[in-house]
Design a protein around this motif. Structure first.
Motif, PDB file in Angstrom:
ATOM      1  N   ALA A   1       0.736  -1.105  -0.095  1.00 49.59           N
ATOM      2  CA  ALA A   1      -0.184  -0.013   0.000  1.00 49.59           C
ATOM      3  C   ALA A   1       0.661   1.475  -0.085  1.00 49.59           C
ATOM      4  CB  ALA A   1      -0.914  -0.001   1.313  1.00 49.59           C
ATOM      5  N   GLU A   2       2.191   1.179   0.777  1.00 50.00           N
ATOM      6  CA  GLU A   2       2.718   2.442   0.909  1.00 50.00           C
ATOM      7  C   GLU A   2       3.394   2.694  -0.765  1.00 50.00           C
ATOM      8  OE1 GLU A   2       5.297  -0.891   2.944  1.00 50.00           O
ATOM      9  OE2 GLU A   2       3.052  -0.312   2.364  1.00 50.00           O
ATOM     10  N   HIS A   3       3.341   2.028  -1.650  1.00 47.59           N
ATOM     11  CA  HIS A   3       3.987   2.348  -2.809  1.00 47.59           C
ATOM     12  C   HIS A   3       2.785   3.065  -3.942  1.00 47.59           C
ATOM     13  CE1 HIS A   3       7.149  -1.251  -2.703  1.00 47.59           C
ATOM     14  NE2 HIS A   3       7.535  -0.102  -2.184  1.00 47.59           N
ATOM     15  N   ALA A   4       1.645   3.129  -3.427  1.00 52.46           N
ATOM     16  CA  ALA A   4       0.427   3.649  -4.304  1.00 52.46           C
ATOM     17  C   ALA A   4       0.710   5.059  -4.831  1.00 52.46           C
ATOM     18  CB  ALA A   4      -0.586   3.482  -3.631  1.00 52.46           C
ATOM     19  N   ARG A   5       1.047   5.922  -3.792  1.00 52.62           N
ATOM     20  CA  ARG A   5       1.227   7.260  -4.065  1.00 52.62           C
ATOM     21  C   ARG A   5       2.229   7.488  -5.134  1.00 52.62           C
ATOM     22  NH1 ARG A   5      -2.302  10.122  -1.334  1.00 52.62           N
ATOM     23  NH2 ARG A   5      -2.995   9.268   0.568  1.00 52.62           N
ATOM     24  N   ASP A   6       3.387   6.819  -4.809  1.00 55.25           N
ATOM     25  CA  ASP A   6       4.502   6.942  -5.735  1.00 55.25           C
ATOM     26  C   ASP A   6       4.244   6.462  -7.157  1.00 55.25           C
ATOM     27  OD1 ASP A   6       6.577   8.502  -4.221  1.00 55.25           O
ATOM     28  OD2 ASP A   6       6.460   6.477  -3.099  1.00 55.25           O
ATOM     29  N   VAL A   7       3.518   5.302  -7.180  1.00 53.98           N
ATOM     30  CA  VAL A   7       3.159   4.661  -8.643  1.00 53.98           C
ATOM     31  C   VAL A   7       2.378   5.826  -9.385  1.00 53.98           C
ATOM     32  CG1 VAL A   7       1.673   3.256  -9.782  1.00 53.98           C
ATOM     33  CG2 VAL A   7       3.183   2.351  -7.894  1.00 53.98           C
ATOM     34  N   ILE A   8       1.253   6.492  -8.680  1.00 52.13           N
ATOM     35  CA  ILE A   8       0.519   7.489  -9.147  1.00 52.13           C
ATOM     36  C   ILE A   8       1.202   8.683  -9.562  1.00 52.13           C
ATOM     37  CG2 ILE A   8      -1.383   8.977  -8.876  1.00 52.13           C
ATOM     38  CD1 ILE A   8      -2.420   7.009  -6.847  1.00 52.13           C
ATOM     39  N   ALA A   9       2.382   8.999  -8.732  1.00 50.55           N
ATOM     40  CA  ALA A   9       3.389   9.981  -8.971  1.00 50.55           C
ATOM     41  C   ALA A   9       4.205  10.151 -10.177  1.00 50.55           C
ATOM     42  CB  ALA A   9       4.130  10.532  -7.796  1.00 50.55           C
ATOM     43  N   VAL A  10       4.489   8.797 -10.410  1.00 62.25           N
ATOM     44  CA  VAL A  10       5.121   8.477 -11.569  1.00 62.25           C
ATOM     45  C   VAL A  10       4.612   8.743 -12.877  1.00 62.25           C
ATOM     46  CG1 VAL A  10       6.239   6.575 -12.926  1.00 62.25           C
ATOM     47  CG2 VAL A  10       6.836   6.934 -10.401  1.00 62.25           C
ATOM     48  N   ILE A  11       3.150   8.300 -12.795  1.00 55.39           N
ATOM     49  CA  ILE A  11       2.414   8.569 -14.154  1.00 55.39           C
ATOM     50  C   ILE A  11       2.539  10.129 -14.341  1.00 55.39           C
ATOM     51  CG2 ILE A  11       0.226   8.210 -15.209  1.00 55.39           C
ATOM     52  CD1 ILE A  11      -0.093   5.811 -13.232  1.00 55.39           C
ATOM     53  N   ALA A  12       2.024  10.844 -13.113  1.00 58.36           N
ATOM     54  CA  ALA A  12       1.865  12.344 -13.035  1.00 58.36           C
ATOM     55  C   ALA A  12       3.097  13.011 -13.829  1.00 58.36           C
ATOM     56  CB  ALA A  12       1.477  12.913 -11.887  1.00 58.36           C
ATOM     57  N   ARG A  13       4.310  12.511 -13.245  1.00 56.13           N
ATOM     58  CA  ARG A  13       5.528  13.075 -13.773  1.00 56.13           C
ATOM     59  C   ARG A  13       5.774  12.894 -15.096  1.00 56.13           C
ATOM     60  NH1 ARG A  13      11.270  11.296 -10.636  1.00 56.13           N
ATOM     61  NH2 ARG A  13      12.705  12.811 -11.900  1.00 56.13           N
ATOM     62  N   ALA A  14       5.325  11.707 -15.726  1.00 55.32           N
ATOM     63  CA  ALA A  14       5.516  11.314 -17.218  1.00 55.32           C
ATOM     64  C   ALA A  14       4.688  12.338 -17.929  1.00 55.32           C
ATOM     65  CB  ALA A  14       5.210   9.891 -17.493  1.00 55.32           C
ATOM     66  N   VAL A  15       3.628  12.421 -17.663  1.00 50.82           N
ATOM     67  CA  VAL A  15       2.511  13.447 -18.292  1.00 50.82           C
ATOM     68  C   VAL A  15       3.156  14.813 -18.238  1.00 50.82           C
ATOM     69  CG1 VAL A  15       0.519  14.580 -18.064  1.00 50.82           C
ATOM     70  CG2 VAL A  15       0.474  12.088 -17.840  1.00 50.82           C
ATOM     71  N   ASP A  16       3.643  15.285 -17.243  1.00 48.52           N
ATOM     72  CA  ASP A  16       4.466  16.696 -16.858  1.00 48.52           C
ATOM     73  C   ASP A  16       5.524  16.458 -18.105  1.00 48.52           C
ATOM     74  OD1 ASP A  16       4.910  19.085 -15.777  1.00 48.52           O
ATOM     75  OD2 ASP A  16       6.917  18.248 -15.147  1.00 48.52           O
ATOM     76  N   LEU A  17       6.374  15.740 -18.233  1.00 48.05           N
ATOM     77  CA  LEU A  17       7.754  15.396 -18.887  1.00 48.05           C
ATOM     78  C   LEU A  17       7.125  15.488 -20.367  1.00 48.05           C
ATOM     79  CD1 LEU A  17       9.812  12.985 -17.282  1.00 48.05           C
ATOM     80  CD2 LEU A  17       9.941  15.427 -17.568  1.00 48.05           C
ATOM     81  N   VAL A  18       6.204  14.935 -20.878  1.00 51.47           N
ATOM     82  CA  VAL A  18       5.750  14.755 -22.262  1.00 51.47           C
ATOM     83  C   VAL A  18       4.943  16.128 -22.640  1.00 51.47           C
ATOM     84  CG1 VAL A  18       3.311  13.968 -21.992  1.00 51.47           C
ATOM     85  CG2 VAL A  18       4.705  13.273 -23.935  1.00 51.47           C
ATOM     86  N   THR A  19       4.226  16.784 -21.767  1.00 46.61           N
ATOM     87  CA  THR A  19       3.547  18.029 -21.779  1.00 46.61           C
ATOM     88  C   THR A  19       4.552  19.269 -22.134  1.00 46.61           C
ATOM     89  OG1 THR A  19       1.536  17.176 -20.377  1.00 46.61           O
ATOM     90  CG2 THR A  19       1.703  19.610 -20.813  1.00 46.61           C
ATOM     91  N   ARG A  20       5.836  19.099 -21.481  1.00 46.63           N
ATOM     92  CA  ARG A  20       6.703  20.255 -21.531  1.00 46.63           C
ATOM     93  C   ARG A  20       7.859  19.684 -22.914  1.00 46.63           C
ATOM     94  NH1 ARG A  20      10.050  20.376 -17.450  1.00 46.63           N
ATOM     95  NH2 ARG A  20       9.266  18.733 -16.063  1.00 46.63           N
ATOM     96  N   GLY A  21       7.362  18.799 -23.170  1.00 50.68           N
ATOM     97  CA  GLY A  21       8.140  18.450 -24.723  1.00 50.68           C
ATOM     98  C   GLY A  21       9.442  17.714 -24.193  1.00 50.68           C
ATOM     99  N   GLU A  22       9.603  17.382 -23.261  1.00 48.84           N
ATOM    100  CA  GLU A  22      11.207  16.758 -22.674  1.00 48.84           C
ATOM    101  C   GLU A  22      10.861  15.264 -22.932  1.00 48.84           C
ATOM    102  OE1 GLU A  22      12.985  17.522 -19.289  1.00 48.84           O
ATOM    103  OE2 GLU A  22      11.268  19.254 -18.635  1.00 48.84           O
ATOM    104  N   ALA A  23       9.810  14.508 -23.102  1.00 52.23           N
ATOM    105  CA  ALA A  23       9.545  13.400 -23.512  1.00 52.23           C
ATOM    106  C   ALA A  23       8.717  13.371 -24.831  1.00 52.23           C
ATOM    107  CB  ALA A  23       8.827  12.331 -22.418  1.00 52.23           C
ATOM    108  N   GLY A  24       9.048  12.465 -25.787  1.00 54.84           N
ATOM    109  CA  GLY A  24       8.101  12.318 -26.966  1.00 54.84           C
ATOM    110  C   GLY A  24       6.571  11.712 -26.710  1.00 54.84           C
ATOM    111  N   ALA A  25       6.629  10.531 -25.727  1.00 50.32           N
ATOM    112  CA  ALA A  25       5.537   9.858 -25.726  1.00 50.32           C
ATOM    113  C   ALA A  25       5.322   9.281 -24.342  1.00 50.32           C
ATOM    114  CB  ALA A  25       5.328   9.059 -26.793  1.00 50.32           C
ATOM    115  N   ILE A  26       4.330   8.611 -24.007  1.00 48.70           N
ATOM    116  CA  ILE A  26       4.529   7.850 -22.635  1.00 48.70           C
ATOM    117  C   ILE A  26       4.073   6.389 -23.080  1.00 48.70           C
ATOM    118  CG2 ILE A  26       3.323   7.519 -20.412  1.00 48.70           C
ATOM    119  CD1 ILE A  26       2.483  10.453 -20.475  1.00 48.70           C
ATOM    120  N   CYS A  27       4.911   5.540 -22.274  1.00 45.28           N
ATOM    121  CA  CYS A  27       4.412   3.908 -22.446  1.00 45.28           C
ATOM    122  C   CYS A  27       4.392   3.748 -21.154  1.00 45.28           C
ATOM    123  CB  CYS A  27       5.441   3.186 -23.239  1.00 45.28           C
ATOM    124  SG  CYS A  27       5.064   1.516 -23.260  1.00 45.28           S
TER     125      CYS A  27
END
Length: 322
Positions: A82-108
């Motif tokens: 259970a203690e991993h849940a918030r970080d799993v969600i945070a990783v997804i949000a971090r990826a979206v932030d990176l792709v939105t800013r153009g630092e990542a080309g896509a998300i998988c």
């Protein structure tokens, strides 16, 4: 590609951490990086920590580029914490932030465990797709399952079969068709998409003898959208839509419910199927399987679907660039 693909870690107790380095070996020339806690990677994984996505482009092909995200403690294969849940969600949000800013080309995205996220962090979304749509501004999206053999889109997804006739409205089906049509143009580079639309009932209702949804809902909508120039066929009998000759006549099939869409693609491309979210302002793909708790940590997980998802994301980037 000028910006690498962000590969999210998914559930740390699943097979994602084993699959990521295998995908790197299979695609040494495709630029991508893994976001997660390096401690969760399979033992013996050769990796290099990076501090920004751009650094992934210079990482030697025998090393997995890792954008480190610290989790609360180690991972135990097959046992979600259970203690991993918030970080799993945070990783997804971090990826979206990176792709939105153009630092990542896509998300998988590698698979998550929805119950663990709900229990550990009160995650209020049915899955990745809905959460990504929310992060993108609550945009309308559809789920496509795609392979080199077949592309399918279910109009209704994770609902009881008894609920499908009630949920299947003209507005919903029109939105699914329009998003699929636009996605085939923008993300797959198909200038004039051909779309097959399945019926809901056996034999597409057989003129009303086995149900009337085809006559009252599906056929009128298909006719109206065809007058706008969309290349649509249907409603078609689902039992004759997916043999080899039939598949040659369309670029994607709209199906009315989950199994009508997923049974054919998982029969034809079980290991190579890719989950694609159409309608997002960024590209998102995912392997078409779950966390694999029963085989996690055993060294037998296959990377085929993740390899296909990363390769498809790269092709979609190229299509959007054009």
């Amino acid at each position: 590609m000028t910006a690498p693909i962000a590969l999210t870690c998914g559930e740390p107790a699943g097979i994602g951490a084993e699959i990521a380095p295998l995908a790197r070996k299979a695609l040494p020339d495709l630029p991508f990086f893994w976001i997660g806690d390096p401690r969760h990677l399979a033992p013996g994984t050769a990796y290099q920590v990076i501090t920004s996505p751009a650094e992934a482009l210079a990482v030697p092909p025998h090393l997995l580029p890792v954008l480190a995200h610290d989790f609360d403690g180690p991972a135990t294969p097959g046992l979600a914490r259970a203690e991993h849940a918030r970080d799993v969600i945070a990783v997804i949000a971090r990826a979206v932030d990176l792709v939105t800013r153009g630092e990542a080309g896509a998300i998988c995205t590698l698979p998550i465990h929805k119950k663990a996220l709900k229990d550990g962090a009160g995650f209020g979304f049915p899955g990745h797709t809905e959460y990504l749509a929310h992060l993108a501004g609550d945009v309308p999206v559809v789920m496509m399952l795609a392979s080199d053999t077949l592309r399918v889109v279910p109009a209704t997804i994770h609902v009881a079969l008894s609920e499908v006739p009630r949920l299947l409205t003209a507005d919903l089906l029109e939105e699914v068709i329009r998003l699929t049509h636009a996605g085939l143009i923008r993300d797959f580079g198909i200038a004039a998409p051909r779309i097959a639309v399945a019926g809901l009932n056996p034999h597409a209702g057989e003129g009303g003898a086995m149900g009337t949804e085809e006559l009252t809902l599906i056929a009128p909508l298909v006719t109206r959208l065809r007058t706008e120039g969309l290349n649509l066929r249907g409603p078609l009998s689902a039992d004759t839509m997916f043999h080899a000759r039939a598949r040659e006549t369309f670029d994607a099939a709209i199906c009315m419910y989950h199994d009508q869409a997923l049974i054919p693609i998982k029969t034809l491309a079980f290991d190579e199927g890719v989950n694609v979210t159409l309608g997002l302002p960024f590209i998102r793909t995912s392997p078409d399987h779950g966390t694999g708790f029963d085989i996690a940590g055993k060294g037998i997980a296959r990377p085929d679907s993740t390899v296909a998802a990363l390769a498809m994301a790269a092709r979609m980037v190229a299509a959007r660039d054009k």
